[in-house]
Design an enzyme around this catalytic site. Structure first.
Site, PDB file in Angstrom:
ATOM      1  N   CYS A 165     -11.718  42.961  62.913  1.00  0.00           N
ATOM      2  CA  CYS A 165     -10.768  41.796  63.644  1.00  0.00           C
ATOM      3  C   CYS A 165      -9.361  41.564  62.676  1.00  0.00           C
ATOM      4  CB  CYS A 165     -12.037  41.163  64.181  1.00  0.00           C
ATOM      5  SG  CYS A 165     -13.212  40.757  64.363  1.00  0.00           S
ATOM      6  N   HIS A 303      -8.711  32.869  59.422  1.00  0.00           N
ATOM      7  CA  HIS A 303      -9.640  33.831  60.128  1.00  0.00           C
ATOM      8  C   HIS A 303     -10.551  32.998  61.037  1.00  0.00           C
ATOM      9  CE1 HIS A 303     -10.730  37.504  61.796  1.00  0.00           C
ATOM     10  NE2 HIS A 303     -12.169  37.857  61.142  1.00  0.00           N
ATOM     11  N   HIS A 339     -13.498  33.557  69.057  1.00  0.00           N
ATOM     12  CA  HIS A 339     -12.467  35.347  68.457  1.00  0.00           C
ATOM     13  C   HIS A 339     -12.999  36.447  69.810  1.00  0.00           C
ATOM     14  CE1 HIS A 339     -12.754  37.764  65.365  1.00  0.00           C
ATOM     15  NE2 HIS A 339     -13.487  37.873  64.618  1.00  0.00           N
TER      16      HIS A 339
END
Length: 414
Positions: A165, A303, A339
């Site tokens: 990610c 994040h 996400h």
């Protein structure tokens, strides 16, 4: 000391698709208005799940056969790249295609196609003669970047960057490095994700107890809130046109921002649980390489994925690095769109870049009760924050197996 314009890397174009916008202006407007866009979708073997879904038109830049034979990730990558080139004001027909590099970050690729093919042949007693001959080119790791090159006639280097990610940031870093090395003269760089089309990623997060749940899909992603319970998986993409400053100035390009510094490091401690000490080191090194101090950072884009432990670990790292920075503001974009995995870093950066122009820091939404362990100073909650000026953004993007990335983009000053 004046920096060499041939070593300064600038952003001259940006294209994106996200669950709450297919242009930067639409995306930004929804971030400032506090509008999330998550929905319930059917998922094979699992019933309905929360997901961030994009509604861009792939036929804008592809023929029907290309869409049919290619991948969703490829279509996202093509759409974003074409939009970025248009935004950069490039006369694409006159660009030397052998000097264009394509560097696209992705979390995982091929799962969607393999799952679908296994399911398809299960309907025919697993007879492999029904297995599509398009499977191999669909599933090779370089697919999203490769689909861009075929669609756009690029004959320079291309590859994808597998960085979990953190991949969106990693794609941008790779593009900048290749320009600095002279491997290309123009880079299409960023990240894409088609993750919502695979049941495996939803099942995996559910088995970890990390799949976000809420009766209202738009409240399912709630980083830093006491009631957060996991990730909302999304698709999307953001691709940037990167150029050396000298080249951008020579063609009279409008410069959106400058890549000032970056760092990618590794936790080397756990496959899933982040290490706040390594995250703090990553941010500090990016700041050092940019020739800046922590006090010089105006916005920190977090994040935070809305997992109980992950958010706490990042909050610790941010509080450590920015302990004495009263004018540094902090926000989060996943609360709006979920996400977007390999696209997350690139998309989240994009949502903050307009701060250079409007002096607004978009908020983190869906925080009803802030977790005391996530109480980061100057965390912007639920409504935008007007500031005197934004000159720098630090974009955090972390991933499984302990990969961390921090990327700093500055307002361009000649």
């Amino acid at each position: 000391m004046e920096r060499d314009p041939a070593k300064r890397i600038v952003i001259t174009g940006l294209g994106l698709t996200s669950p709450n916008g297919n242009t930067l202006s639409e995306y930004r407007a929804n971030l400032l208005a506090g509008k999330a866009r998550v929905q319930r979708i059917p998922m094979r073997y699992m019933g309905e799940v929360n997901a961030g879904v994009c509604d861009f038109d792939p036929m804008k830049y592809q023929r029907r056969k290309e869409v049919r034979n290619g991948t969703r990730a490829g279509s996202i990558a093509i759409y974003c790249s074409r939009e970025a080139v248009a935004d950069a004001g490039l006369d694409w027909d006159s660009v030397e295609k052998s000097r264009v590099g394509v560097y696209i970050g992705t979390t995982e690729h091929g799962n969607v196609e393999t799952e679908n093919e296994v399911y398809n042949i299960s309907q025919f007693d697993y007879d492999t003669k029904y297995w599509t001959h398009h499977h191999n080119p669909r599933t090779v790791a370089n697919n999203p970047a490769g689909e861009i090159t075929m669609n756009m006639g690029v004959t320079g280097p291309h590859y994808t960057i597998g960085a979990a990610c953190a991949a969106g940031n990693a794609g941008l870093v790779q593009g900048a490095q290749m320009l600095m090395l002279g491997e290309c003269d123009l880079a299409l760089a960023g990240g894409v994700s088609e993750s919502i089309h695979t049941f495996g990623i939803f099942a995996g997060f559910k088995s970890q107890g990390a799949l976000g749940e809420h009766e209202d899909p738009n409240l399912a992603s709630r980083p830093f809130d006491t009631s957060r319970n996991g990730i909302v998986v999304s698709e999307g993409g953001a691709v940037y046109v990167l150029e050396r400053l000298s080249d951008a100035q020579a063609r009279g390009a409008t410069i959106i921002g400058e890549l000032a510094g970056w760092c990618i490091n590794s936790d080397a401690t756990d496959a899933v649980l982040p290490n706040p000490e390594r995250q703090a080191q990553c941010m500090r090194e990016a700041i050092r390489r940019a020739g800046m101090t922590a006090q010089d950072i105006d916005v920190v884009s977090t994040h935070a994925t809305a997992t109980p432990l992950g958010d706490i670990q990042e909050a610790k790292a941010i509080k450590d690095v920015f302990a004495d920075c009263p004018n540094t503001y902090v926000n989060n974009t996943k609360s709006f769109i979920g996400h977007a995995m390999g696209a997350a870093g690139a998309l989240e950066l994009a949502g903050n870049i307009p701060s250079f122009s409007d002096n607004l820091v978009h908020p983190t939404i869906n925080i009803t009760e802030l977790d005391p362990e996530c109480a980061i100073p100057n965390l912007v909650i639920n409504t935008p924050k007007t500031v005197e000026r934004v000159d720098s953004i630090l974009n955090n993007s972390f991933g499984m197996l302990g990969i961390n990335s921090a990327l700093i983009v500055k307002r361009f000053i000649d």
